[in-house]
Design a protein around this motif. Structure first.
Motif, PDB file in Angstrom:
ATOM      1  N   LEU A  92      37.502  35.784  39.458  1.00 57.96           N
ATOM      2  CA  LEU A  92      38.941  35.938  39.680  1.00 57.96           C
ATOM      3  C   LEU A  92      39.756  34.777  39.119  1.00 57.96           C
ATOM      4  CD1 LEU A  92      38.665  37.155  43.358  1.00 57.96           C
ATOM      5  CD2 LEU A  92      39.235  38.563  41.366  1.00 57.96           C
ATOM      6  N   ALA A 110      42.407  39.913  45.994  1.00 51.81           N
ATOM      7  CA  ALA A 110      42.578  39.602  44.573  1.00 51.81           C
ATOM      8  C   ALA A 110      41.758  40.542  43.699  1.00 51.81           C
ATOM      9  CB  ALA A 110      42.191  38.152  44.307  1.00 51.81           C
ATOM     10  N   LEU A 111      40.558  40.900  44.149  1.00 53.62           N
ATOM     11  CA  LEU A 111      39.726  41.824  43.371  1.00 53.62           C
ATOM     12  C   LEU A 111      40.397  43.194  43.282  1.00 53.62           C
ATOM     13  CD1 LEU A 111      37.024  42.107  41.840  1.00 53.62           C
ATOM     14  CD2 LEU A 111      36.037  42.951  43.970  1.00 53.62           C
ATOM     15  N   ARG A 157      43.342  42.825  40.855  1.00 54.42           N
ATOM     16  CA  ARG A 157      43.035  42.493  39.454  1.00 54.42           C
ATOM     17  C   ARG A 157      42.118  43.502  38.778  1.00 54.42           C
ATOM     18  NH1 ARG A 157      43.236  36.968  37.891  1.00 54.42           N
ATOM     19  NH2 ARG A 157      43.246  37.888  35.810  1.00 54.42           N
TER      20      ARG A 157
END
Length: 147
Positions: free
Chosen positions: A57, A115-116, A119
């Motif tokens: 990330l 965040a995964l 993104r």
């Protein structure tokens, strides 16, 4: 055991702390790893999984990221090439930890999960695959060059 100067010698050094976890939670993780019969959950696997997840990330920006399938899945270390494997390891540890240590590790994993999700892109064909789709991180688009 007595040392040369009468000081009590330690049988072994305490395991290293996992970045972001307290000494107590780190020790609980190390105990889980030491007692595990899982082929992937070996000594240091949780720390390695967290580092791999953070590294995946790390590139700044808003461009989508694509998990890459590991080319050598039979190698416990090589499997970490796939960030989804790192997330598998973290889930296995979370499932086995006592409540306080689980909550502490979950506080580290939660923002990484967010965040995964932010993104990566959803895989519209994930429902057609029968391999590992019970975990949401396998229902994200992977690097198209590997498929």
């Amino acid at each position: 055991m007595q040392g040369a100067h009468g000081a009590r010698a330690r049988a072994c050094a305490p395991p290293p702390r996992i970045h972001g976890l307290s000494a107590r939670a780190s020790l609980a993780v190390h105990r889980i790893e030491a007692r595990s019969d899982s082929w992937y959950l070996t000594s240091g696997a949780t720390d390695r999984a967290l580092r791999r997840f953070r590294a995946f990330l790390h590139p700044p920006g808003r461009r989508p990221l694509y998990p890459q399938e590991s080319m050598v899945t039979s190698c416990p270390g090589c499997a970490f090439d796939d960030v989804r494997h790192a997330r598998d390891v973290l889930q296995e540890v979370l499932d086995r930890l006592p409540p306080r240590a689980r909550a502490e590790l979950a506080r580290l994993v939660r923002p990484l999960d967010t965040a995964l999700r932010d993104r990566t892109l959803p895989d519209p064909f994930a429902h057609r695959r029968q391999w590992r789709t019970e975990f949401w991180w396998y229902r994200r688009l992977a690097d198209p060059s590997w498929e």
